[in-house]
Scaffold this motif. Sequence first.
Motif, PDB file in Angstrom:
ATOM      1  N   THR A 245     -12.703  30.573  86.231  1.00 46.71           N
ATOM      2  CA  THR A 245     -12.579  29.115  86.258  1.00 46.71           C
ATOM      3  C   THR A 245     -12.295  28.509  84.896  1.00 46.71           C
ATOM      4  OG1 THR A 245     -14.959  28.819  85.879  1.00 46.71           O
ATOM      5  CG2 THR A 245     -14.221  29.017  88.165  1.00 46.71           C
ATOM      6  N   GLN A 296      -7.759  25.695  89.379  1.00 46.78           N
ATOM      7  CA  GLN A 296      -9.013  26.227  89.874  1.00 46.78           C
ATOM      8  C   GLN A 296     -10.164  25.369  89.384  1.00 46.78           C
ATOM      9  OE1 GLN A 296      -9.150  30.171  88.207  1.00 46.78           O
ATOM     10  NE2 GLN A 296      -8.182  29.454  86.339  1.00 46.78           N
ATOM     11  N   ARG A 297     -11.348  25.704  89.849  1.00 47.24           N
ATOM     12  CA  ARG A 297     -12.528  24.914  89.507  1.00 47.24           C
ATOM     13  C   ARG A 297     -12.671  24.790  87.993  1.00 47.24           C
ATOM     14  NH1 ARG A 297     -18.326  25.606  92.581  1.00 47.24           N
ATOM     15  NH2 ARG A 297     -19.412  23.872  91.597  1.00 47.24           N
ATOM     16  N   GLY A 298     -12.770  23.581  87.526  1.00 50.24           N
ATOM     17  CA  GLY A 298     -12.833  23.314  86.095  1.00 50.24           C
ATOM     18  C   GLY A 298     -11.529  22.788  85.525  1.00 50.24           C
ATOM     19  N   TYR A 325     -10.996  19.238  89.061  1.00 51.97           N
ATOM     20  CA  TYR A 325     -11.092  20.253  90.111  1.00 51.97           C
ATOM     21  C   TYR A 325     -12.554  20.690  90.218  1.00 51.97           C
ATOM     22  CZ  TYR A 325      -9.023  24.051  92.961  1.00 51.97           C
ATOM     23  OH  TYR A 325      -8.650  24.882  93.983  1.00 51.97           O
ATOM     24  N   GLY A 326     -13.296  20.003  91.068  1.00 46.02           N
ATOM     25  CA  GLY A 326     -14.705  20.302  91.258  1.00 46.02           C
ATOM     26  C   GLY A 326     -14.979  21.013  92.569  1.00 46.02           C
ATOM     27  N   PRO A 327     -16.249  21.067  92.986  1.00 44.56           N
ATOM     28  CA  PRO A 327     -16.621  21.774  94.215  1.00 44.56           C
ATOM     29  C   PRO A 327     -15.932  21.223  95.465  1.00 44.56           C
ATOM     30  CG  PRO A 327     -18.561  21.301  92.886  1.00 44.56           C
ATOM     31  CD  PRO A 327     -17.435  20.572  92.258  1.00 44.56           C
ATOM     32  N   THR A 329     -12.972  19.763  95.747  1.00 46.48           N
ATOM     33  CA  THR A 329     -11.577  20.216  95.768  1.00 46.48           C
ATOM     34  C   THR A 329     -11.498  21.699  96.098  1.00 46.48           C
ATOM     35  OG1 THR A 329     -11.060  18.563  94.073  1.00 46.48           O
ATOM     36  CG2 THR A 329      -9.440  20.301  94.420  1.00 46.48           C
ATOM     37  N   GLU A 330     -12.392  22.473  95.515  1.00 47.69           N
ATOM     38  CA  GLU A 330     -12.405  23.906  95.783  1.00 47.69           C
ATOM     39  C   GLU A 330     -12.649  24.182  97.273  1.00 47.69           C
ATOM     40  OE1 GLU A 330     -14.229  27.535  93.319  1.00 47.69           O
ATOM     41  OE2 GLU A 330     -15.775  26.314  94.306  1.00 47.69           O
ATOM     42  N   THR A 331     -13.598  23.463  97.886  1.00 44.89           N
ATOM     43  CA  THR A 331     -13.888  23.634  99.308  1.00 44.89           C
ATOM     44  C   THR A 331     -12.680  23.256 100.159  1.00 44.89           C
ATOM     45  OG1 THR A 331     -16.238  23.197  98.950  1.00 44.89           O
ATOM     46  CG2 THR A 331     -15.410  22.925 101.192  1.00 44.89           C
ATOM     47  N   GLY A 346     -10.285  29.613  96.834  1.00 45.04           N
ATOM     48  CA  GLY A 346     -10.433  28.291  96.230  1.00 45.04           C
ATOM     49  C   GLY A 346      -9.578  28.074  95.008  1.00 45.04           C
TER      50      GLY A 346
END
Length: 449
Positions: A245, A296-298, A325-327, A329-331, A346
Amino acid sequence: MDTLAYTQLVLAWENPSQLTLQLHLQFPKLSNQAFLTFVPLIFAACWLGGTQPSWALLQPGDTGDEVVQLQDRLAERGYFNARSTGYYGEITATAVRQFQADNSLPVDGIVGTSTEAALNLTTSNTPPTQTASDILRQGSQGEAVRNLQNRLRELGYFNAPATGYYGEITATAVRQFQADSGLSVDGIFGARTRRALFGGSSSLTPAASSPRRTTIPLRQGARGETVVRLQNQLQQLGYFDGPATGYYGRLTADAVQRLQTDRGMTPDGMVGQQTQMVLQQNAPTPSVAMDTNLLQRGSTGEAVAQLQDQLRQLGYLQAESTGFYGPLTETAVESFQRDRNLNPDGVVGNNTQAALNRALSGSVAASFGSGARLLQRGSTGAAVTQLQEQLRQLGYFQANATGFYGTLTETAVRRFQSARNLRVDGVAGPNTQAVLFQTLASAATPTRG
C-alpha cells in the motif's frame, strides 16, 4: 630596569602602535646590556602584534555564525559531538586541538590560516559548502522548512501539517531522526542531518533516484514509494501477506520484526541500514516489473478521485469522492473485482482499470475518460460556478454563483434531477451534467415560425 623592559614588551604586544613612542621615551634609561637583550624581543612582539589578526581567525570566546560553521565542519569530520551553539568554548577548542594534532598542525586550539585551510573552512559570511541560512533550527521559517517537514512526514517522523515554521514539533521530529540515524541529537538541521535525510544533494528536494534514501530509517507512519519497495521485498521473503500500500502500518512493522528476529537482530520494527542490507541480500529478483500505475490503499490524488467517480457511477461506492484511497474505496474495488471474476485484492492495476472502462463504455458515464468530474457537496472551483450559472438560467438556483457546492446547490440539483426523471442524489455526475447541457441547448434554440 629589567622589569621596566618587560613592561614595555607587554605594552608593545597589546598596542603595537605605541611601540615607537615607548622606545623613544624609555630606551635611553636602559643599560646597554638590557638594551641589547630586549630589543630583539620587542621587535618580535611588534611582528607578532602586527600579524595577530591574520592567524587568530577564530579563538575561544568568539561567537556567531562563523563559529557555528566551524562546529558543523568539525562535526562532519567526527571531532565535535556537541550541539553547534555558535560559542567558541572549551569543547570547541578541544575539538580544534584534536584536529590539529591529527593533521600535524600547531596544537593551540585556535583556528588560524593553516587550520582554516585544513578544514576547508572560510570565515566569510558565505562558506563554499554551507551558508548560515542552510542551517535550520527552532524559529526558522520558509519553504526550506516546509520541504524539511514534508520529508520528515514521508519517513514517519512528522505527523503535523507542513506549516513552514520550525517549532518544537519539528525540532522533536529532527531529534528523533538524528537518534535513529546515529547523529548528534540537537534538533538542528545542519550539514550532517541534511546529508542523512536528503542524501548528498545540497537541495532540500531529494532526487527520486537517490541511493541514500534506501538507508534512511523507516518506521510506522512512513509512506511513499520507499515503503512500497519494502513491502514488496517482505512479500518476496514470505513475511508480509498484505498488499503493498505504500503505508508503513502495524502489519508492516510486524513483518519487519519477524524478519529481524529470524536474522538475530533487535526486533524494533524499524528498517535501518542493517535491516535494509539484510533485505537487499536476501530478496529475490522479481521476474515481473512492478506496475507503476497501481492505485491502492493509501494512494491519493486526482486519479483516485476519478476512480471513485467511476465506482459511484457503477453503484459500488456510496461515499463522496475524496481523492484518498481508504477502506471504503478498497472495499468497493474488491466488490467490483469479484463481480468481474478478477482477483479481489482491492488494488486497481491495468486489468481492473480496463474492466472499469469496459463497464462504463456505451453510457454517459464513459465521459469520465475525457476528463469530466463529479460535482457534489463540498466541491469548489470554476466548474461549480458554471453549474450554478446553468441552474440559475433554468430557474432551479436563486442564489449567487459562489463556486462552492453547498446545501443550496445540492437542493437545486435534486430538483433538476427529479424534474428530468434522473436519479435524485444531489450529485452532478456526467449523466446529470449531460442532461443539463442538453436542456440549456434546447432552451437557447430560437423558435422558428
